[in-house]
Design a protein around this motif. Structure first.
Motif, PDB file in Angstrom:
ATOM      1  N   ASN A   1       0.809  -1.338  -0.073  1.00 11.60           N
ATOM      2  CA  ASN A   1      -0.122  -0.059  -0.030  1.00 11.60           C
ATOM      3  C   ASN A   1       1.400   1.505   0.016  1.00 11.60           C
ATOM      4  OD1 ASN A   1      -2.080  -1.282  -0.538  1.00 11.60           O
ATOM      5  ND2 ASN A   1      -2.833  -1.751   2.011  1.00 11.60           N
TER       6      ASN A   1
ATOM      7  N   PRO B   1       3.061   3.286  -4.967  1.00 14.19           N
ATOM      8  CA  PRO B   1       2.688   4.626  -4.801  1.00 14.19           C
ATOM      9  C   PRO B   1       3.747   5.224  -5.316  1.00 14.19           C
ATOM     10  CG  PRO B   1       0.774   3.774  -3.382  1.00 14.19           C
ATOM     11  CD  PRO B   1       1.695   3.065  -3.393  1.00 14.19           C
TER      12      PRO B   1
ATOM     13  N   THR C   1      -0.598   5.936 -12.081  1.00 17.93           N
ATOM     14  CA  THR C   1      -1.851   5.406 -10.975  1.00 17.93           C
ATOM     15  C   THR C   1      -3.363   5.120 -11.037  1.00 17.93           C
ATOM     16  OG1 THR C   1      -0.878   7.416  -9.883  1.00 17.93           O
ATOM     17  CG2 THR C   1      -2.952   7.083  -9.417  1.00 17.93           C
TER      18      THR C   1
ATOM     19  N   THR D   1      -4.626   2.092  -8.606  1.00 19.51           N
ATOM     20  CA  THR D   1      -6.381   1.891  -8.332  1.00 19.51           C
ATOM     21  C   THR D   1      -7.453   1.060  -8.931  1.00 19.51           C
ATOM     22  OG1 THR D   1      -6.758   3.563  -9.792  1.00 19.51           O
ATOM     23  CG2 THR D   1      -6.035   4.191  -7.644  1.00 19.51           C
TER      24      THR D   1
ATOM     25  N   PHE E   1      -8.671  10.894   5.346  1.00 17.20           N
ATOM     26  CA  PHE E   1      -8.069   9.852   5.019  1.00 17.20           C
ATOM     27  C   PHE E   1      -8.392   8.135   5.704  1.00 17.20           C
ATOM     28  CE2 PHE E   1      -5.503   6.304   3.891  1.00 17.20           C
ATOM     29  CZ  PHE E   1      -5.461   6.422   2.549  1.00 17.20           C
TER      30      PHE E   1
ATOM     31  N   PRO F   1      -9.379   7.622  -4.510  1.00 15.07           N
ATOM     32  CA  PRO F   1      -8.232   8.042  -4.901  1.00 15.07           C
ATOM     33  C   PRO F   1      -7.740   9.782  -5.233  1.00 15.07           C
ATOM     34  CG  PRO F   1     -10.119   7.487  -6.499  1.00 15.07           C
ATOM     35  CD  PRO F   1      -9.991   6.642  -5.226  1.00 15.07           C
TER      36      PRO F   1
ATOM     37  N   LEU G   1      -5.837   9.930  -1.541  1.00 11.51           N
ATOM     38  CA  LEU G   1      -4.745   9.782  -1.761  1.00 11.51           C
ATOM     39  C   LEU G   1      -4.377  10.943  -3.306  1.00 11.51           C
ATOM     40  CD1 LEU G   1      -4.299   6.191  -3.899  1.00 11.51           C
ATOM     41  CD2 LEU G   1      -2.911   6.599  -1.112  1.00 11.51           C
TER      42      LEU G   1
ATOM     43  N   THR H   1       5.671  15.293   0.573  1.00 12.62           N
ATOM     44  CA  THR H   1       4.469  14.916   0.629  1.00 12.62           C
ATOM     45  C   THR H   1       4.013  12.908   1.547  1.00 12.62           C
ATOM     46  OG1 THR H   1       4.102  15.809  -1.687  1.00 12.62           O
ATOM     47  CG2 THR H   1       3.770  13.245  -1.068  1.00 12.62           C
TER      48      THR H   1
ATOM     49  N   SER I   1       2.063  11.804   3.652  1.00 13.96           N
ATOM     50  CA  SER I   1       1.354  10.381   3.065  1.00 13.96           C
ATOM     51  C   SER I   1       1.795   9.209   4.406  1.00 13.96           C
ATOM     52  CB  SER I   1       2.372  10.030   1.856  1.00 13.96           C
ATOM     53  OG  SER I   1       1.242   8.731   1.330  1.00 13.96           O
TER      54      SER I   1
ATOM     55  N   GLN J   1      -1.434   7.883   6.470  1.00  9.14           N
ATOM     56  CA  GLN J   1      -2.169   5.796   5.599  1.00  9.14           C
ATOM     57  C   GLN J   1      -1.243   5.867   7.430  1.00  9.14           C
ATOM     58  OE1 GLN J   1      -1.236   4.885   2.419  1.00  9.14           O
ATOM     59  NE2 GLN J   1      -0.684   5.835   1.374  1.00  9.14           N
TER      60      GLN J   1
END
Length: 412
Positions: free
Chosen positions: A139, A143, A158, A162, A240, A337, A340, A353, A357, A361
């Motif tokens: 996960n 990316p 991407t 996805t 998220f 998406p 993200l 970033t 992230s 997450q």
């Protein structure tokens, strides 16, 4: 190690002239068609371990003599692992390189899928934890590979990634119930997905090749303010986490809910598959449009409204239009998406970033893990689905509010 210190690429501390400390960074994986296939196959394996078990949850419970509380833990385990590995995966990527780390993730996933069918309730839980740990590493790191190896085709790759996630979740839910009859029970049907993950591992090993070493990079001076001290970072993280909560409640419990309301086990599995498969076209259509706009708030709220209508429909008349409720849930899960994308849009630099992230997450999935567990506990305590669905509706309303704030054009 703090979130602010994490990086997704493999880095080795080196000492330069005059004792200058820097990092020797391993080169990106070479962008080849075989790597694209490897990304697609790896992504396809990141959901069947969850949806395959969810589609035969009743049979698993009856065969093992498990309680509703045990089932609730089982549905929450994957999301807990996703949160924990969001913090651990960047460290693993630095030590092994993204290529080897993802290969390890696929190997761990395969081992977990086999382990969880060999014995009783606690082995099932342990195997699920192992499989989910492998998924969680993928996960976070896949990316990063997409961004690093395909810098001029991020949107297209991407979309493939996805779409692979959605396809894997869909086929896991749709094929497991008929495979149960063909393979003599839920153990064979659930364990069969190890074949797909093993195949993905082989393709990944063939396609993941590093380029030339980048050489030492001298560390830059100065310190960055931790993401933990930035209010907008917490808004993005909470958004998220709530969208993950809705998604994993749906993947973990929708099939069982519909089956208890008179839908056949096969049709319930197909409906669960549908909410994942709808994500395939959405992955190619919604993000390229929404992420080019100044604000994503309207898109997020609009998609979440579809989930809210579906949940209210399931609460009031679950058997009246189960296919419609499934379609609306699938459309509503199109916020993933965008979640993200918002992480990238709300930051100015690549390092920010990465930090956001890891935070979104990590803490987000841990927050989301409470959803499947509480949903099941409420069902067990009340003997019906209404209280659980009302809780989920409240979560969606909160998701809409936080998504509106996260989608506004500003930076952390």
């Amino acid at each position: 190690m703090s979130i602010a210190d994490q990086r997704t690429d493999a880095e080795e501390i080196t000492t330069g002239p005059a004792g200058t400390r820097g990092r020797r960074r391993r080169a990106a994986l070479i962008a080849t068609p075989l790597l694209v296939v490897g990304v697609a196959l790896a992504a396809t394996n990141l959901r069947p371990a969850v949806t395959s078990m969810a589609s035969v949850l009743g049979e698993v419970r009856d065969d093992l003599g498990a309680s509703t509380a045990w089932i609730s833990v089982l549905t929450a385990v994957p999301t807990v692992c996703f949160g924990l590995a969001a913090i651990a995966a960047p460290w693993l990527g630095r030590r092994l390189g993204a290529g080897r780390a993802i290969a390890l993730a696929l190997a761990v996933l395969t081992a977990g899928l086999v382990l969880r069918i060999v014995d009783g309730p606690w082995v099932v839980l342990g195997g699920t934890f192992v499989a989910a740990a492998g998924i969680a590493i993928g996960n976070v790191l896949i990316p990063a590979v997409v961004k690093e190896s395909f810098p001029h085709a991020i949107g297209r790759i991407t979309g493939i990634y996805t779409a692979g996630l959605a396809a894997g979740g869909g086929i896991g839910a749709a094929l497991t119930p008929p495979m149960e009859q063909l393979l003599g029970g839920w153990r064979g049907a659930v364990g069969a997905w190890a074949v797909l993950s093993a195949a993905a591992l082989v393709v990944w090993l063939l396609g993941a090749r590093h380029g030339e070493d980048r050489g030492p990079v001298v560390a830059t001076a100065g310190t960055r303010r931790s993401m933990l001290r930035r209010p907008l970072a917490w808004v993005v993280t909470a958004f998220f986490g709530l969208q993950a909560c809705v998604a994993y409640v749906a993947m973990g419990w929708l099939s069982e809910l519909l089956f208890s309301e008179g839908v056949s086990r096969t049709d319930a599995g197909l409906m669960l598959a549908l909410i994942s498969l709808i994500g395939i076209p959405l992955s190619f259509v919604v993000p390229p449009i929404a992420l080019r706009q100044k604000s994503q708030s309207g898109w997020i709220v609009g998609l979440a409204c579809c989930s809210l209508v579906a949940v209210l429909g399931l609460a009031v008349a679950p058997a009246a239009a189960p296919w419609l409720w499934s379609v609306l849930l699938g459309v509503g899960m199109g916020v993933f998406p965008l979640g993200l994308g918002v992480i990238a849009l709300r930051t100015r630099e690549v390092s920010e970033t990465t930090d956001l992230s890891a935070m979104a997450q990590g803490f987000g999935y841990l927050l989301g893990a409470g959803g499947p567990f509480l949903f099941g506990i409420l069902y067990g305590a009340t003997g019906g689905w209404t209280a659980s669905l009302m809780l989920l509706a409240a979560v969606i309303v909160a998701e809409m509010a936080l998504g509106w704030a996260a989608g506004r054009p500003r930076f952390v």
